[in-house]
Write a protein that holds these residues in place. Structure first.
Motif: not given
Length: 497
Positions: A390-399, A242-256
């Motif tokens: 309280g988390m807010q998101f604008e889109r989902i990146v799917l893998t 999951n941690m590597m998928a976070a990198i592979g989807t760009g989920c390494v910054e707030q709001g992703r």
């Protein structure tokens, strides 16, 4: 001309991708299937030797001219598994996996010894759930006493492959936070939880050191020769899948927000600070990039659709047609797809349930749709906890494998009411491992780019695969999701008893 490689040791297969950062293309991609040993008590195990054999087989399939240009690699591994090794580095028993629910009683045993669930969360940021590494130690002590007596080092699957690659025993913060022993706030092992796991033994002495996210290790020369890569290759720390998928989807910054539709389903978001829920509604993990990764995990995702397809004699490749032939909500049919027990919601002893059958919806197409919807609703259940905090998101990146299905991508967009994007690289975890290796080797060479800079440059989405929610279907799914929750409330007392 330098290349980087990512290795993903998953539940069903081991994959290798080789990436050309200059051309921004994957130049090689291979995979080998893995077998699982299952038992009626919920045991789910694999032989670590099979991972090594699959690793060698994958590299043999890659052209030698490609292998000769690899300068760095990293491993992504299925989280929570337990590989017991002795002082010589020999494996003492089959590896118990993340989806192993045979240790549910040991979870309660450890938390009771620590002072209860609330105290466990106070100590580590997480409760100890079925499948977490911690619960596998007392189980092994009881059921495999000889292996436990010889145990020298506790390794996770990713750690073990790093040991094979480098000859060194180390772990990293992201994967380590899935053991149940790591205090995610301080990034240190909880001595109190280790004592609660086994008061007669110093388990801390069996834990490998925790490496920093940007560390590099020399590859073992013998292993390099066996894989056909240069002896100068560097091995980055890698991490949990999951941690590597976070990198592979760009989920390494707030709001992703990223979602992985694999054997298990996961939903995760990046945070610069620890995100701990006092009730343990989500996993408060560390990331493998220096931050944190609040995560929802379901234990039954593509496994549910695959089981239905197999039962009715068709391929999941034909599944989208069944979705087109049926309406949102499956005409009242609901599946609680807890075939492996479940983590979200927390029902480790749970079983699958089909409810609402009648003469019109008792068809393979309806049941396949109910399986896909049920797997998605379980993730929505966890997402609701994120939003409630309280988390807010604008889109989902799917893998993950499920993202290959256009019908499932649209289903996610409609159920969550959010646009869905799919990265151009489908193997998110393996690609993320390759990007982590790229980042680490870059730092070693004097590059100052952050992991965020690296992902912004190399992670792209495929516009042709993007989906947008349809308001009418979203409304139909909202009603079906409410029905799913009613059935879940009804069966929870039965499946916890």
């Amino acid at each position: 001309m330098d290349l980087v490689a990512g290795i993903d040791a998953g539940t069903q297969s081991l994959k290798v991708v080789v990436y050309d950062p200059a051309g921004r293309i994957v130049v090689a991609s291979t995979s080998m299937p893995l077998d699982m040993i299952s038992a009626a008590d919920g045991s789910r195990e694999q032989l670590p030797a099979d991972w090594v054999s699959a690793l060698h087989a994958c590299f043999r399939q890659i052209d030698p001219s490609v292998r000769s240009r690899i300068v760095a690699l990293a491993v992504s591994g299925q989280q929570h598994g337990f590989v017991a090794v002795d002082g010589a580095g020999d494996v003492l028993a089959p590896a118990k996996l993340w989806c192993d629910t045979s240790t549910a009683a040991e979870c309660t045993q450890i938390m009771d010894a620590a002072g209860g669930i609330a105290r466990t969360i106070a100590l580590a940021g997480n409760p100890i759930l079925a499948g977490y590494t911690a619960s596998k130690l007392p189980w092994t002590k009881t059921h495999r006493p000889a292996a436990y007596a010889q145990l020298a080092t506790i390794l996770l699957p990713h750690d073990y492959l790093n040991f094979v690659l480098t000859g060194q025993r180390f772990c990293e913060y992201g994967d380590a936070s899935g053991t149940g022993w790591l205090d995610v706030r301080s990034r240190s092992w909880s001595a109190e939880l280790l004592r609660a796991t086994d008061p007669q033994r110093d388990l801390g002495a069996c834990l490998p050191r925790i490496a920093n996210p940007d560390e590099l290790f020399d590859i073992d020369p013998t292993t390099a020769n066996a894989l056909g890569v240069p002896a100068t290759v560097k091995v980055a720390v890698g991490g949990g899948d999951n941690m590597m998928a976070a990198i592979g989807t760009g989920c390494v910054e707030q709001g992703r927000l990223a979602m992985s539709l694999g054997t298990s389903g996961t939903l995760f978001a990046y945070s610069d600070t620890p995100v701990v829920d006092p009730d343990g509604a989500w996993a408060a993990f560390c990331s493998s990039t220096g931050g944190w990764l609040p995560l929802i995990c379901t234990m039954n995702c593509t496994v549910a659709t695959e089981q239905v397809a197999t039962a009715f004699g068709f391929s999941t490749r034909d599944g989208d047609a069944h979705l087109r032939d049926t309406a949102p909500g499956a005409d009242g049919l609901v599946m609680l797809p807890f075939l492996n027990g479940e983590r979200t919601p927390d029902l480790p002893l749970g079983k699958g349930v089909l409810a609402g059958l009648d003469t019109t919806n008792m068809t393979p197409a309806h049941i396949y749709r109910a399986a896909m919807e049920g797997a998605t609703y379980s993730l929505k259940y966890g997402y609701d906890a994120f939003v409630g905090a309280g988390m807010q998101f604008e889109r989902i990146v799917l893998t993950g494998g499920g993202s290959n299905s256009a019908a499932w991508r649209q289903l996610v967009a409609d159920v969550f009411g959010l646009p869905v994007d799919v990265p151009t690289q489908p193997e998110g975890a393996a690609f993320g491992a390759a990007l982590q290796a790229l980042w680490a080797i870059g730092l070693a060479r004097g590059d100052t780019a952050s992991i965020m800079d690296v992902t912004r440059l190399h992670v792209a989405v495929d516009p042709a695969l993007s989906m947008r929610p349809d308001p009418q279907r979203s409304q139909a799914y909202a009603a079906a999701y409410t029905r799913f929750l009613r059935y879940l409330d009804a069966i929870t007392p039965l499946q916890r008893g």
